[in-house]
Structure formats: C-alpha cells, structure tokens
Design an enzyme around this catalytic site. Structure first.
Site, PDB file in Angstrom:
ATOM      1  N   HIS A 206      24.624 -11.603   7.149  1.00 32.07           N
ATOM      2  CA  HIS A 206      23.950 -11.599   8.444  1.00 32.07           C
ATOM      3  C   HIS A 206      24.911 -11.871   9.587  1.00 32.07           C
ATOM      4  O   HIS A 206      24.822 -11.281  10.652  1.00 32.07           O
ATOM      5  CB  HIS A 206      22.870 -12.684   8.458  1.00 32.07           C
ATOM      6  CG  HIS A 206      21.663 -12.305   7.679  1.00 32.07           C
ATOM      7  ND1 HIS A 206      20.992 -13.171   6.877  1.00 32.07           N
ATOM      8  CD2 HIS A 206      21.018 -11.136   7.587  1.00 32.07           C
ATOM      9  CE1 HIS A 206      19.984 -12.554   6.318  1.00 32.07           C
ATOM     10  NE2 HIS A 206      19.975 -11.317   6.736  1.00 32.07           N
ATOM     11  N   CYS A 502      31.317   9.830  19.941  1.00 32.58           N
ATOM     12  CA  CYS A 502      30.807   8.456  19.859  1.00 32.58           C
ATOM     13  C   CYS A 502      31.550   7.594  18.840  1.00 32.58           C
ATOM     14  O   CYS A 502      31.181   6.452  18.631  1.00 32.58           O
ATOM     15  CB  CYS A 502      29.310   8.457  19.548  1.00 32.58           C
ATOM     16  SG  CYS A 502      28.903   9.154  17.948  1.00 32.58           S
TER      17      CYS A 502
HETATM   18  C1  PEP Z   1      31.305   7.926  13.294  1.00 33.34           C
HETATM   19  O1  PEP Z   1      31.334   8.207  12.091  1.00 33.34           O
HETATM   20  O2  PEP Z   1      32.265   8.125  14.063  1.00 33.34           O
HETATM   21  C2  PEP Z   1      30.108   7.313  13.875  1.00 33.34           C
HETATM   22  C3  PEP Z   1      29.968   7.151  15.168  1.00 33.34           C
HETATM   23  O3  PEP Z   1      29.159   6.864  13.011  1.00 33.34           O
HETATM   24  P1  PEP Z   1      29.307   5.490  12.174  1.00 33.34           P
HETATM   25  O4  PEP Z   1      30.542   4.781  12.614  1.00 33.34           O
HETATM   26  O5  PEP Z   1      28.073   4.735  12.450  1.00 33.34           O
HETATM   27  O6  PEP Z   1      29.384   5.997  10.772  1.00 33.34           O
END
Ligand code: PEP
Ligand code: MG
Length: 541
Positions: A206, A502
């Site tokens: 957690h 992202c």
């Molecule tokens: C990624 O893979 O770059 C992404 C944004 O997803 P996660 O880090 O949540 O796998």
C-alpha cells in the site's frame, strides 16, 4: 548538493517501486523505538489493570486510525484512506482483542507483551501465506502492533529520527527506513519528501501505491541500507531502475541529475502555444494538483491504482464518483481515462488471476479485458455517467491491432447503450510495436491516440522495464525508437487525429524537444513536471 570528495560512491540495487529520480541527503529513520520494551510479567492482582490499559489502547488506536483515514481520504484519495479502515478493523476485531486479553488472563503477560506475542504470531502466519498480496498485508499487522504499543507507551505515534537536533523530518530529504509503511508515509507528511529507500516492501504494498500517488521516487528491498548511511549522507535514488547510489560522484550527479524529478515544482507556469501539457494521474484526488499546475486536461488517468489501493474491484458507483469528480474539476478540458490496465507489473490478486511464467507477455491490458468483459462493462457505465459533466476520452491499453480495438470499443458501446452520456471519444494506447506499425489503420477507426513510451520501449527492444539487471541498456536515444514515434505521429497527422505521449519520457526535459521535432504536440506528464516541461519549451532556441 556538493559531493564529499573523501567518499567513494557505492551503488546498491533494489526494487523500483515509485518512479522518478531524486538526489538529496539522507534522513535516517530508525524503527527501534520499541526495542526498549521490557516484557514484564504481571501478578494476578495486576491483571485487571493491564486488561484495562489494553482496552483503552484498542479504543485510542481505533480513534487515531479513524482520524488518519479521514485525512488521507481528503488529501490523497478515498481508496488510499481505505488502507487505514482495514487497520482500524483489525484493532477493533473482537477475536484478536479476545486473544490478547486471554494472554493476560491466562498467563503472566502484561499489556505490551500480550500485544507483541499475539500480533507477532498473526504477522508470522500471514507472512507465510502463498498469496503475495495477502503476504504484503502482514505489513498492516506490524503497523497495528506498533500503533497499539505507541498508545500503551503513551508516546506520540511516529518514528524516532536518528538525526536528532538537525532533523529535517524528511523535508527535502530522502528518507531511509526499514519498511515503507503507510503510516510512515503519512506521519512524515510525505509531500515534502524527496525520496524513499527501504529495506523491505513490495511493489504492490500500500505504501508503494501511496508513494506513486504522491509522485515520490522510491526503491525498496535494499537489505542493510540503514547500516550504511547516517543522517546527511548524500544519496541518489532512481525509482525507475531501483538503483541507489551513496555518495554519488560529481560526474554521476551531473549525468543523472538532469533527470532529478524533485523538489516538487509548486510554481505553475502558464500554458505554452507550441506544446499542450496535460497531467497523468493515478487517483482521483491527484486532479487538484493537476488544476493547480494549470494542466490542459488529464492525458492519462491510470485507473488500476485505485483498484490496487482498495485491494478489490470498485463498484460502478465508486468509480463514477471518482471519474465525475475529475471531469468536473477539469471544467471542460479533456479527461482521458484509461480502461483498467492490470496484469504484467501491475498485479491484481483481487481478480484471482493465475500465476504466469511471463506475465508481461501474458494476460494483461486489452487481452485481459477481452476475457473479463464484466470489468470493462462496469467501468464503461461509470465513465459514460461521468461524461455528462464534461468531455471524456476513453483510452484502451495495450492495443495490438485494429480488430482488438474495434472489438473492445464494441463491448464498451454495448454496455453504455442505455446510459445517458455526454461526449465520449475512443482512443488507443500505442505501446505495443504491432499497433505502432499499423498506426495508419488504427487512426482510421480511433478518435485519438496516446503513445506509452514505457511499454513501447520495453516491447520494441525486448527489455524488461522492471529488471534492474538490464536497466543499463535503456537507451532512449536509439534511432529505431524515434522512427517508431515519428511513424505514429505522421499517421495521426495524416488522419487529422489528436495524439499525445504519456510515458515517462514525456516528462524528461532532454526528450521533450525531441518529441516535438518528431511531430508530437501534446504530452501528458506527472503534475509536478508540468512547469519544468513548459519552461523547457519556452527556453528552447
Ligand atoms: C506506458 O507504457 O508508457 C504507459 C504510459 O503506461 P504504463 O506506464 O501505465 O504501463
Ligand atoms: Mg503501458
């Protein structure tokens, strides 16, 4: 931070549990405040008094946990607050209480001894279980024990810092301790910490989830680290690779320091024309910080973390409450909510999934949603209801091709047919090379796309993003990687569809401009990186 030339750097390897890099000085917390508890035996006449003390401790510890739960729910999120509900339930569990009282009644134990013996047995039993998730809950038992002992000792809860008079209580420092317990994270007012290094604690603990929610780089699993440092030791924590360097050399600080993610940038910078910067959030409460930092939308809401924190599936209403709060807070700016991306490194024992030999290539993301459509349906309805409050973008994780995307979107649309909804757009994550290679076709059907550089790099170069043994071979400058990014950007532009990036790379200053050169005009990063990304764009030549 100035390097001490008399010290040679020492590199240690642990488990990365919360991403980011911090270079600061150590704040050493010792967990030995109960080592002085001398197990006293009590006489028959003293038993009543000891039982009374114990009962009072149950009550006071329960009240204190209730207060913490409320504070965490407000400041971090409801699901995180639930951690303390579980601990409160343990304190108030009449069977457990009865065992401790019986230890006094039937033996010679005083209140402290009763707490230690019963809770230690309980902790040992849970630690021996096969199920990793349950095993990690043993930490909660240890926490409850310490809290009861704190109350009995009439000491203020919280760990004793070895730093004494120059103690910063973790402010601006990397806290080094035995275990990253939820209370440690909360008692220290974790928002001011630069990083965390602990001897024990897993990725799904957690506290690790809290560290991630708060954006604090953290590494665990470094046995004996407490014995190697003192308050004030220079330390570098790499929460991406699990590397911890004591007395890092000036060269290393210069090299890695560019990626130092802290201290938290609290100064909002106005949006810039050349690059739209949105926020990545892990729990609904993160949106407050995103708004403060003037995020131009939420580019990635990783919904799996709230499930992980709660240790169970969230109901449609619970999800709706979170999603609509985020949509309302963003006041018309787009909110991109990703469907559950569980499996792989994001374990979800509450789903009762079988152990896999190769989980990163297994039952994960889109594939898992195809086989567990009820998860998608509940989430889809919650999202559709939330979309009444403002534009909502649904992001499909780990998409491999057009057919898979279309089939999952079909499931979503079927699930929300009867649900009154606002504007909903459907987009694909570009994080599996097959999807990137087929970007043109995907952009014909998807409304938008988002490149997940963390997984894209992993799958493109066959390099485990969580394995410190291969972390040295992470070379994001590799031209093959950038040709992949350009390919997706060109496909998005040709189709006239929005695209963002992202993954963590989008928040690294040295790669932001490179992403723009590759044709990317929107990124989504942790809120505390929004200002630095904008400054990089403004200061470019
Ligand atoms: C990624 O893979 O770059 C992404 C944004 O997803 P996660 O880090 O949540 O796998
Ligand atoms: Mg990913």
């Amino acid at each position: 931070m100035k390097h001490d030339p008399n010290k040679t750097e020492i590199t240690l390897k642990g488990i990365p549990i919360s991403p980011g890099i911090a270079i600061a000085r150590v704040c050493l917390f010792n967990d030995s405040r109960h080592s002085r508890i001398v197990p006293v035996k009590v006489s028959a006449e003293e038993k009543g008094r000891e039982i009374g003390r114990l009962r009072e401790a149950f009550m006071l510890a329960g009240e204190r946990l209730g207060d913490i739960q409320q504070r965490v729910s407000l400041e971090v999120g409801k699901a995180e607050g639930e951690i303390f509900v579980a601990q409160k339930m343990m304190v108030e569990d009449t069977t457990l209480q009865g065992r401790m009282i019986a230890a006094i009644e039937e033996g010679e134990a005083g209140a402290e001894m009763a707490v230690m013996s019963i809770m230690d047995t309980y902790e040992a039993r849970i630690s021996a279980l096969d199920n990793q998730y349950l095993r990690e809950r043993a930490t909660d038992v240890g926490e409850v024990k310490r809290r009861l002992l704190d109350v009995l000792a009439k000491t203020r809860p919280g760990l004793t810092c070895a730093g004494k008079s120059h103690c910063q209580h973790g402010r601006g420092r990397v806290v080094v301790g035995v275990e990253l317990t939820p209370s440690l994270t909360i008692d220290l007012d974790a928002r001011n910490l630069r990083g965390l290094v602990t001897e024990h604690g897993g990725v799904t603990s957690h506290a690790a989830i809290l560290a991630r929610a708060l954006g604090i780089p953290a590494v665990s699993g470094i046995r004996g680290v407490q014995g190697l440092v003192t308050c004030g030791t220079e330390i570098l924590v790499n929460g991406d690779t699990g590397e911890v360097v004591l007395w890092p050399s000036s060269e290393r600080v210069a090299q890695v320091g560019k990626r130092d993610t802290g201290p938290r940038d609290t100064q909002p910078v106005n949006p810039v024309v050349a690059l739209r910067v949105m926020a990545n959030i892990s729990v609904a409460a993160d949106v407050k910080h995103a708004v403060q930092m003037k995020a131009e939308g939420v580019g990635l809401y990783r919904t799996e973390f709230e499930f992980m924190a709660a240790g169970r599936e969230l109901s449609e209403d619970e999800q709706f409450e979170r999603y609509s709060a985020v949509v309302k807070s963003m006041k018309g700016a787009p909110v991109t909510i990703r469907l559950l991306d569980v499996g792989g490194d994001k374990q979800a024992d509450y789903l009762g999934l079988p152990q896999e030999a190769n989980p990163v290539l297994g039952f994960r993301g889109a594939r898992l949603l195809q086989k567990r459509p009820e998860l998608l349906r509940v989430q889809a309805r919650a999202m559709a209801r939330a979309s009444v409050e403002g534009p909502l973008h649904v992001l499909y994780p780990m998409i491999v091709d057009v057919a898979q995307f279309v089939s999952l979107r079909g499931l979503f649309l079927d699930a929300v047919r009867e649900v009154p909804a606002g504007t909903i757009r459907h987009g694909a994550m570009f994080e599996v090379p097959s999807a990137c290679l087929d970007a043109e076709a995907l952009f014909k059907v998807a409304d938008f796309g988002s490149i997940g550089t963390n997984d894209l790099y992993q799958y493109l170069f066959a390099i485990d993003r969580d394995n410190e043994m291969v972390a040295w071979d992470f070379r994001p400058d590799h031209p093959v990687f950038w040709s992949m990014i350009r390919r997706v950007a060109q496909a998005a532009a040709a189709a006239g569809k929005p695209l963002s990036v992202c993954g963590e790379l989008a928040g690294m200053n040295e790669y932001v401009l490179k992403l723009m050169e590759a044709g990317v005009n929107t990124v989504s990063v942790n809120s505390h990186l929004i200002s630095s990304v904008r400054r990089t764009v403004v200061n470019r030549r």
